[in-house]
Design an enzyme around this catalytic site. Structure first.
Site, PDB file in Angstrom:
ATOM      1  N   LYS A  66     -29.284 -82.340 -18.369  1.00 23.65           N
ATOM      2  CA  LYS A  66     -28.790 -81.726 -16.909  1.00 23.65           C
ATOM      3  C   LYS A  66     -28.504 -82.962 -16.035  1.00 23.65           C
ATOM      4  CE  LYS A  66     -30.498 -78.722 -13.646  1.00 23.65           C
ATOM      5  NZ  LYS A  66     -31.500 -77.558 -13.293  1.00 23.65           N
TER       6      LYS A  66
ATOM      7  N   SER B 149     -30.100 -72.946 -12.600  1.00 22.81           N
ATOM      8  CA  SER B 149     -29.282 -74.116 -12.213  1.00 22.81           C
ATOM      9  C   SER B 149     -28.805 -75.021 -13.523  1.00 22.81           C
ATOM     10  CB  SER B 149     -29.792 -74.916 -11.112  1.00 22.81           C
ATOM     11  OG  SER B 149     -30.900 -75.518 -11.700  1.00 22.81           O
TER      12      SER B 149
ATOM     13  N   SER C 256     -34.297 -71.729 -13.190  1.00 24.72           N
ATOM     14  CA  SER C 256     -33.244 -72.683 -13.375  1.00 24.72           C
ATOM     15  C   SER C 256     -33.169 -72.956 -15.043  1.00 24.72           C
ATOM     16  CB  SER C 256     -33.263 -73.773 -12.839  1.00 24.72           C
ATOM     17  OG  SER C 256     -32.946 -73.689 -11.345  1.00 24.72           O
TER      18      SER C 256
END
Length: 239
Positions: free
Chosen positions: A89, A164, A188
């Protein structure tokens, strides 16, 4: 050719890490061919899905070749994730690489150290070959930003992958990687897992060391199987 594959590229791209490690040891699959299959899928499909940020394909293929050569050695004992592709990420630091946190503010930010989660995965033999998209500073349940644009759900491009860690969820669902990372405060990791039909695990606070700044934030794995999440956690939750 000792690395001739009986699996199709699609089968290979979607295989689990636990399955692949067995195939690598038996020399029935190759870390190089696996990574090439996933890179090829991303080259074909990512333009529409848009779940990848910066990529390091060439250097990752060099590492995959090194892993392939290790598996060919008699008596070789592989590390827990030897030769397994990993996408990180774009809110987790990787030493010597850009981490934008989904923000134009950090468009030129190069980190001088890796986050603990990333250090442990690399030490276990995982091969980082790119980053996955995230909304600005991870502060959204959807994944779009001015720096990376809109990330879409591979199952239906009219929908988003959640956030996210939406880029990681979408990349797994699309067969772009075997393992991916995420962070979670209020969903997330779990939202992208649910929306993309993959497995996301939010560890309890303190289970995995994490870099500041967010209070309550944890780092954890995203995978396609529960067994792969368990495998990742054995690497991540050490003293």
């Amino acid at each position: 050719n000792p690395w001739k594959l009986s699996m199709t590229n699609v089968d290979l791209a979607y295989a689990s890490a636990t399955e692949l490690l067995k195939l690598f040891k038996a020399r029935k699959a190759s870390p190089v061919e696996l990574l090439k299959a996933q890179i090829a899928r991303s080259g074909k499909l990512n333009k529409e899905i848009n779940c990848l940020a910066d990529c390091y394909f060439d250097e990752a293929l060099v590492k995959a070749k090194a892993a392939e050569q290790l598996y060919a050695k008699r008596g070789f004992k592989p590390r827990p994730l030897e030769g397994i592709p990993l996408l990180v990420k774009d809110a987790q630091r990787v030493k010597g690489k850009r981490t934008t946190h989904g923000s134009l503010i950090f468009a030129s930010n190069i980190d001088d150290h890796s986050d603990p989660q990333i250090e442990r995965l690399e030490k276990a033999g995982a091969i980082i070959f790119g980053r996955t998209t995230t909304p600005e500073f991870c502060l959204s349940g959807v994944t779009h930003s001015r720096i990376w644009g809109v990330t879409r759900n591979p199952w239906n491009l009219d929908y988003g992958p959640g956030g996210s860690s939406g880029g990681s969820g979408a990349a797994l669902a699309a067969g772009f990687t075997t393992l991916a990372t995420g962070t979670d405060i209020g969903g997330s990791i779990r939202l992208p897992a649910g929306w993309c039909g993959v497995v996301g695990f939010k560890p309890s606070l303190g289970r995995i060391p994490i870099q500041p700044p967010y209070a309550g934030r944890v780092a954890g794995p995203l995978t396609r199987t529960v067994a792969d999440s368990a495998l990742a956690m054995t690497v991540l939750s050490q003293p």
